[in-house]
Scaffold this motif. Structure first.
Motif, mmCIF file in Angstrom:
data_model
loop_
_atom_site.group_PDB
_atom_site.id
_atom_site.type_symbol
_atom_site.label_atom_id
_atom_site.label_comp_id
_atom_site.label_asym_id
_atom_site.label_seq_id
_atom_site.Cartn_x
_atom_site.Cartn_y
_atom_site.Cartn_z
ATOM 1 N N ALA A 130 0.827 -1.212 0.000
ATOM 2 C CA ALA A 130 0.000 0.000 0.000
ATOM 3 C C ALA A 130 0.857 1.257 0.000
ATOM 4 C CB ALA A 130 -0.932 -0.010 1.207
ATOM 5 N N GLY A 131 2.051 1.180 0.598
ATOM 6 C CA GLY A 131 2.961 2.316 0.550
ATOM 7 C C GLY A 131 3.414 2.599 -0.872
ATOM 8 N N LEU A 132 3.718 1.543 -1.613
ATOM 9 C CA LEU A 132 4.114 1.697 -3.008
ATOM 10 C C LEU A 132 2.940 2.208 -3.843
ATOM 11 C CD1 LEU A 132 6.472 1.376 -4.967
ATOM 12 C CD2 LEU A 132 5.770 -0.992 -5.329
ATOM 13 N N ALA A 133 1.728 1.796 -3.489
ATOM 14 C CA ALA A 133 0.536 2.304 -4.185
ATOM 15 C C ALA A 133 0.441 3.819 -4.043
ATOM 16 C CB ALA A 133 -0.716 1.639 -3.626
ATOM 17 N N CYS A 134 0.632 4.320 -2.828
ATOM 18 C CA CYS A 134 0.597 5.768 -2.604
ATOM 19 C C CYS A 134 1.671 6.472 -3.422
ATOM 20 C CB CYS A 134 0.802 6.077 -1.122
ATOM 21 S SG CYS A 134 -0.571 5.625 -0.056
ATOM 22 N N LEU A 135 2.835 5.864 -3.499
ATOM 23 C CA LEU A 135 3.944 6.469 -4.244
ATOM 24 C C LEU A 135 3.647 6.522 -5.733
ATOM 25 C CD1 LEU A 135 6.891 7.412 -4.652
ATOM 26 C CD2 LEU A 135 7.560 5.006 -4.601
ATOM 27 N N VAL A 136 3.246 5.406 -6.309
ATOM 28 C CA VAL A 136 3.143 5.291 -7.764
ATOM 29 C C VAL A 136 1.878 5.965 -8.311
ATOM 30 C CG1 VAL A 136 2.964 3.636 -9.665
ATOM 31 C CG2 VAL A 136 4.569 3.226 -7.822
ATOM 32 N N MET A 137 0.808 6.031 -7.526
ATOM 33 C CA MET A 137 -0.420 6.650 -8.013
ATOM 34 C C MET A 137 -0.349 8.174 -8.051
ATOM 35 S SD MET A 137 -2.457 4.303 -9.026
ATOM 36 C CE MET A 137 -3.801 5.443 -9.391
ATOM 37 N N ALA A 138 0.719 8.755 -7.519
ATOM 38 C CA ALA A 138 0.889 10.203 -7.574
ATOM 39 C C ALA A 138 1.121 10.667 -9.010
ATOM 40 C CB ALA A 138 2.047 10.630 -6.684
ATOM 41 N N ASP A 139 0.931 11.962 -9.236
ATOM 42 C CA ASP A 139 1.144 12.523 -10.574
ATOM 43 C C ASP A 139 2.621 12.720 -10.863
ATOM 44 O OD1 ASP A 139 -1.755 12.942 -11.103
ATOM 45 O OD2 ASP A 139 -1.548 14.261 -9.374
ATOM 46 N N VAL A 140 3.386 13.084 -9.837
ATOM 47 C CA VAL A 140 4.835 13.206 -9.940
ATOM 48 C C VAL A 140 5.437 12.462 -8.757
ATOM 49 C CG1 VAL A 140 6.823 14.757 -9.985
ATOM 50 C CG2 VAL A 140 4.675 15.460 -11.072
ATOM 51 N N SER A 141 6.292 11.496 -9.028
ATOM 52 C CA SER A 141 6.904 10.699 -7.954
ATOM 53 C C SER A 141 8.407 10.939 -7.940
ATOM 54 C CB SER A 141 6.591 9.215 -8.156
ATOM 55 O OG SER A 141 6.817 8.827 -9.496
ATOM 56 N N ILE A 142 8.900 11.408 -6.793
ATOM 57 C CA ILE A 142 10.309 11.732 -6.637
ATOM 58 C C ILE A 142 10.871 10.855 -5.530
ATOM 59 C CG2 ILE A 142 11.969 13.558 -6.098
ATOM 60 C CD1 ILE A 142 9.864 15.571 -7.134
ATOM 61 N N VAL A 143 11.912 10.104 -5.833
ATOM 62 C CA VAL A 143 12.424 9.102 -4.894
ATOM 63 C C VAL A 143 13.934 9.222 -4.776
ATOM 64 C CG1 VAL A 143 10.556 7.557 -5.589
ATOM 65 C CG2 VAL A 143 12.816 7.266 -6.607
ATOM 66 N N SER A 144 14.475 8.671 -3.711
ATOM 67 C CA SER A 144 15.928 8.605 -3.586
ATOM 68 C C SER A 144 16.443 7.441 -4.429
ATOM 69 C CB SER A 144 16.339 8.446 -2.126
ATOM 70 O OG SER A 144 15.840 7.243 -1.590
ATOM 71 N N ARG A 145 17.637 7.599 -4.935
ATOM 72 C CA ARG A 145 18.207 6.566 -5.806
ATOM 73 C C ARG A 145 18.331 5.221 -5.092
ATOM 74 N NH1 ARG A 145 20.340 10.055 -9.859
ATOM 75 N NH2 ARG A 145 21.342 11.889 -8.947
ATOM 76 N N ASP A 146 18.635 5.276 -3.792
ATOM 77 C CA ASP A 146 18.840 4.026 -3.056
ATOM 78 C C ASP A 146 17.602 3.575 -2.289
ATOM 79 O OD1 ASP A 146 18.831 6.000 -1.162
ATOM 80 O OD2 ASP A 146 20.732 5.440 -0.215
ATOM 81 N N ALA A 147 16.448 4.190 -2.561
ATOM 82 C CA ALA A 147 15.201 3.699 -1.970
ATOM 83 C C ALA A 147 14.967 2.257 -2.402
ATOM 84 C CB ALA A 147 14.029 4.575 -2.409
ATOM 85 N N LYS A 148 14.203 1.524 -1.617
ATOM 86 C CA LYS A 148 13.947 0.113 -1.913
ATOM 87 C C LYS A 148 12.453 -0.124 -2.029
ATOM 88 C CE LYS A 148 18.115 -1.938 0.050
ATOM 89 N NZ LYS A 148 18.852 -0.677 0.234
ATOM 90 N N PHE A 149 12.056 -0.759 -3.144
ATOM 91 C CA PHE A 149 10.657 -0.980 -3.448
ATOM 92 C C PHE A 149 10.383 -2.457 -3.723
ATOM 93 C CE2 PHE A 149 11.361 3.306 -5.661
ATOM 94 C CZ PHE A 149 11.153 4.008 -4.482
#
Length: 283
Positions: A130-149
């Motif tokens: 569900a955390g990834l759902a919140c991230l990806v359903m956004a219009d603009v998603s900005i993440v750290s390079r070393d984030a883990k999904f």
């Protein structure tokens, strides 16, 4: 910003959003609402209350005329490591709780899709389920390079429901979607950008400031034109709504079945699940 200005800004957001307990609110800009996922659980995992609140917040954002853009971020070093499997184990055995969870998952995904205000996510650390759902359903998603999904569903024996089937094939193509959803393998923010699952991957220290920069740009731009552009683009995603509804139903069916029970039990008991035995027993 002086203390008086901070106090005014906090009061400005607290009245409308005061009922929320797992979400924090502030205004990095008068027209930008920043929502912080504030979980009491490890790695920002969603307890039952947070899952409910994340599914409800978008109708409040939509009704708030003072908000022109939204930032969704995590507290501390993680975005959100998905659902609390101690709660999910209760969902396995409780039909009414399972139906409630399904409705909340629908509202979370469709609420972000239907919200007319642009949503920017800022993610570091883990984003799963569900955390990834919140991230990806956004219009603009900005993440750290070393984030883990990881989508994560298959690791606990349930179908990839939530958001995955409605948007992953559109963003990263069917080949990558099938690989990462069927294997539930972990991938980094840098890999996510490379396969177009997210908008930008930056150094960890740049994520929050870039999210604010983008949100302010959107909030101070032509509001109607931005909203209409978002809604027109989201028509591509809405075409997959029946696929999303089917995948969510499959997820709930699997959660109530032997594989879902074995997968969640194995995770909670810190052992390797034996899906083969459970599949043979249900044959």
């Amino acid at each position: 910003m002086n203390k008086q200005a901070k106090s005014r800004r906090k009061a400005f957001v607290s009245e409308r959003y005061s009922r929320y307990q797992r979400l924090k609110f502030d205004r990095p800009h008068p027209a930008v609402l920043r929502i912080t996922l504030a979980s009491p659980l490890k790695l920002g995992a969603m307890d039952a209350l947070m899952h409910k609140e994340v599914s409800e917040i978008w109708s409040d954002v939509e009704a708030d005329a003072s908000v022109a853009a939204v930032i969704l971020t995590g507290e501390g070093r993680s975005f959100s490591a998905g659902g609390d499997l101690n709660h999910e184990r209760k969902v396995v055995d409780d039909y009414h709780l399972r139906f409630q969870t399904m409705r909340e998952a629908q509202r979370l995904v469709l609420g972000m899709l239907d919200c007319s205000k642009p949503i920017v996510t800022a993610a570091r650390g883990w984003a799963v389920g569900a955390g990834l759902a919140c991230l990806v359903m956004a219009d603009v998603s900005i993440v750290s390079r070393d984030a883990k999904f990881s989508d994560g569903h298959l690791k606990v024996g349930i179908a990839a429901g939530d958001h995955a089937t409605i948007i992953w094939p559109l963003l990263c193509g069917m080949a990558k979607a099938k690989y990462y959803l069927l294997t539930a393998d972990v991938f980094t923010g840098e890999q996510a950008e490379r396969m177009n699952l997210v908008s930008l991957a930056l150094d960890d220290a740049e994520v929050e400031s870039r999210a604010i920069q983008v949100a302010v740009q959107l909030a101070t731009g032509p509001r109607h034109a931005i909203s209409w552009t978002k809604q027109a683009l989201n028509m591509w995603v809405r075409q997959a709504t029946p696929i999303f509804q089917a995948s969510l139903a499959y997820e709930m069916m699997g959660m109530a079945g032997p594989e879902g029970r074995e997968g969640i039990d194995a995770f909670l008991e810190k052992r390797t699940p034996d899906f083969q035995i459970k599949s043979e027993e249900s044959a």
